[in-house]
Scaffold this active site. Structure first.
Site, short mmCIF file in Angstrom:
data_model
loop_
_atom_site.label_atom_id
_atom_site.label_comp_id
_atom_site.label_asym_id
_atom_site.label_seq_id
_atom_site.Cartn_x
_atom_site.Cartn_y
_atom_site.Cartn_z
N TYR A 146 0.82 -1.22 0.00
CA TYR A 146 0.00 0.00 0.00
C TYR A 146 0.86 1.28 0.00
O TYR A 146 0.35 2.36 -0.25
CB TYR A 146 -0.95 0.02 1.22
CG TYR A 146 -1.93 -1.12 1.27
CD1 TYR A 146 -2.09 -1.98 0.19
CD2 TYR A 146 -2.71 -1.35 2.39
CE1 TYR A 146 -2.98 -3.03 0.23
CE2 TYR A 146 -3.61 -2.40 2.44
CZ TYR A 146 -3.74 -3.25 1.36
OH TYR A 146 -4.63 -4.28 1.41
N LYS A 195 3.81 -15.47 2.50
CA LYS A 195 3.72 -16.21 1.23
C LYS A 195 5.17 -16.49 0.84
O LYS A 195 5.65 -16.08 -0.23
CB LYS A 195 2.98 -15.34 0.20
CG LYS A 195 2.61 -16.06 -1.06
CD LYS A 195 1.47 -17.05 -0.90
CE LYS A 195 1.24 -17.82 -2.18
NZ LYS A 195 0.37 -19.00 -2.02
N ASP A 227 -2.63 -18.35 2.17
CA ASP A 227 -3.81 -19.03 1.61
C ASP A 227 -4.34 -20.08 2.58
O ASP A 227 -5.55 -20.22 2.80
CB ASP A 227 -3.51 -19.64 0.23
CG ASP A 227 -2.11 -20.23 0.12
OD1 ASP A 227 -1.32 -20.07 1.07
OD2 ASP A 227 -1.81 -20.87 -0.90
N ASP A 251 -4.75 -6.77 6.32
CA ASP A 251 -5.97 -6.05 5.97
C ASP A 251 -7.08 -7.06 5.72
O ASP A 251 -8.20 -6.97 6.25
CB ASP A 251 -5.68 -5.22 4.70
CG ASP A 251 -6.81 -4.30 4.34
OD1 ASP A 251 -7.76 -4.19 5.12
OD2 ASP A 251 -6.75 -3.69 3.25
N ASP A 255 -10.16 -8.59 8.69
CA ASP A 255 -11.60 -8.48 8.42
C ASP A 255 -12.26 -9.85 8.49
O ASP A 255 -13.38 -9.98 8.99
CB ASP A 255 -11.85 -7.86 7.04
CG ASP A 255 -11.99 -6.35 7.12
OD1 ASP A 255 -11.70 -5.80 8.20
OD2 ASP A 255 -12.39 -5.73 6.13
#
Ligand code: NAD
Length: 361
Positions: A146, A195, A227, A251, A255
């Site tokens: 980001y 990852k 994942d 992020d 959630d």
């Protein structure tokens, strides 16, 4: 002890829920012999209305000179409020980005806890909900994809978009240390989500976090690919304690973790810098649809105040007192509109505050 708090009530339900949290803090102060001094500052829509700016430099200075910041929520109805006709840097949310940056808040903490009394609201299978879960999602907030260089341009006649994901070892080490420190106050387990089978940045996260782990022999340390983590969160969330991860993975996963608790009005959060300083706020927004009606659930903000006591001031007993009082109101069947089942009686926002305060011992 004396603590100086910058308080940002903000917009929408912010003033209602923060007022309850301040009353709860006052009660804790009375019982345990502390004084909380509040210095109110404006941020978001209310600051735009008064100063034409979502966060003034004076407000930032007050926040910086305080021991911690307690925030309600900011913003209005994004479809109808005139605040959203302003240029992006003048809108309410710009205040939030500016304060996070000015205070150097790089570590975001969001606990996801399933209250046994609210397990019917959990969207997971009954046997998974039955086991319960209690994890701390810890997301890096100021680096990664980001904040990397990005552009879209034509390369060899083809429109191409580029986003870059960069982390240096210092950015990783400082949040890893926070993660292990927090695990020491909890069940002493850290899972790094990455990852590393594909990304260089993830491999650096693993290397640095492994080094940090050596300084915390009591903490069980493990790694998991992102994942798999997305699946494990719905399959067996009870396995997680502190979940440490970079900005974008955090992020998305935070959630997901909040969704499986089934109740946004219950979830606190904290953003910390390198010192003990932090900003504490509910995970939800300003809920303009119910603002001013005295029906919002103040528990997320009350629990944010408890996090402040635990993580900024090391007042663990006092934080426990608040968390236990919240557990008791739920066990006693007390519900605000968002967590009441159809037909169940509902209390107002300030009444919920009174009932929590009565249970603080
Ligand atoms: P929201 O979280 O404000 O509301 C979503 C739904 O949840 C609404 O139906 C609301 O009534 C309900 N809700 C939220 N908190 C509740 C509580 N404590 N008690 C009972 N019900 C509650 O999300 P939204 O509607 O998408 O956003 C509204 C505004 O909040 C927007 O301007 C958004 O930008 C802003 N926002 C601010 C923050 C923040 O201040 N950190 C975070 C998220 C959204």
């Amino acid at each position: 002890m004396n603590y100086n708090l910058a308080v940002i009530k903000g917009d929408g339900i912010g003033p209602e829920i923060v007022t309850v949290a301040m009353r709860v803090l006052d009660k804790v102060g009375e019982v345990y012999g502390h004084t909380f001094n509040y210095n109110e500052i404006l941020m978001g829509g209310c600051s735009i209305d008064k100063y034409g700016d979502p966060l003034t430099d004076e407000a930032i200075e007050i926040a910086k000179s305080s021991d911690a910041v307690l925030l309600g929520s900011i913003g209005g109805n994004t479809a109808t409020s005139p605040w959203y006709k302003l240029p992006p840097e003048k809108r309410p949310e710009a205040g939030l980005l500016k304060i996070r940056k000015s205070l150097g808040l790089f570590a975001n903490l969001r606990p996801a806890y399933l209250y046994p009394e609210l397990k019917d609201a959990c969207p997971l299978k009954a046997e998974v909900a039955e086991r319960g879960f209690d994890m701390m999602m810890m997301r890096e907030l100021t680096g990664g994809l980001y904040f990397g260089e990005r552009y879209t341009k034509e390369i060899d006649g083809v429109m191409t978009a580029v986003d870059t994901l960069t982390y240096n070892e210092n950015e990783i080490r400082r949040i890893a240390i926070k993660g292990f420190d927090i695990a020491m106050k909890r069940r002493k387990k850290v899972t790094l989500i990455d990852k590393a089978n594909v990304l260089d940045s993830s491999r650096l996260w693993r290397k640095v976090t492994e080094e940090v782990a050596k300084d915390y022999p009591e903490v069980e340390y493990g790694v998991m690919l992102v994942d798999n983590a997305a699946m494990q969160l719905v399959k067996d969330p009870a396995q997680f304690d502190v979940v440490l991860t970079e900005n974008m993975f955090g992020d998305i996963l935070s959630d997901e973790a909040s969704q499986i608790t089934g109740s946004i009005g219950m979830l606190p959060s904290a953003s910390l810098n390198e010192t003990k300083f932090g900003m504490y706020e509910p995970s939800g927004g300003s809920a303009p649809d119910i603002a001013g009606k005295n029906i919002a659930n103040p528990i997320a903000t009350v629990l944010s105040a408890a996090m402040m006591l635990r993580y900024s001031f090391d007042l663990d007993k006092e934080a426990d007192a608040i968390e236990n009082a919240v557990k008791k109101v739920l066990a006693d069947g007390i519900r605000t509109i968002d967590i009441a089942k159809p037909g169940e009686p509902q209390v107002k926002c300030d009444e919920m505050g009174d009932l929590i305060i009565e249970r603080i011992k």
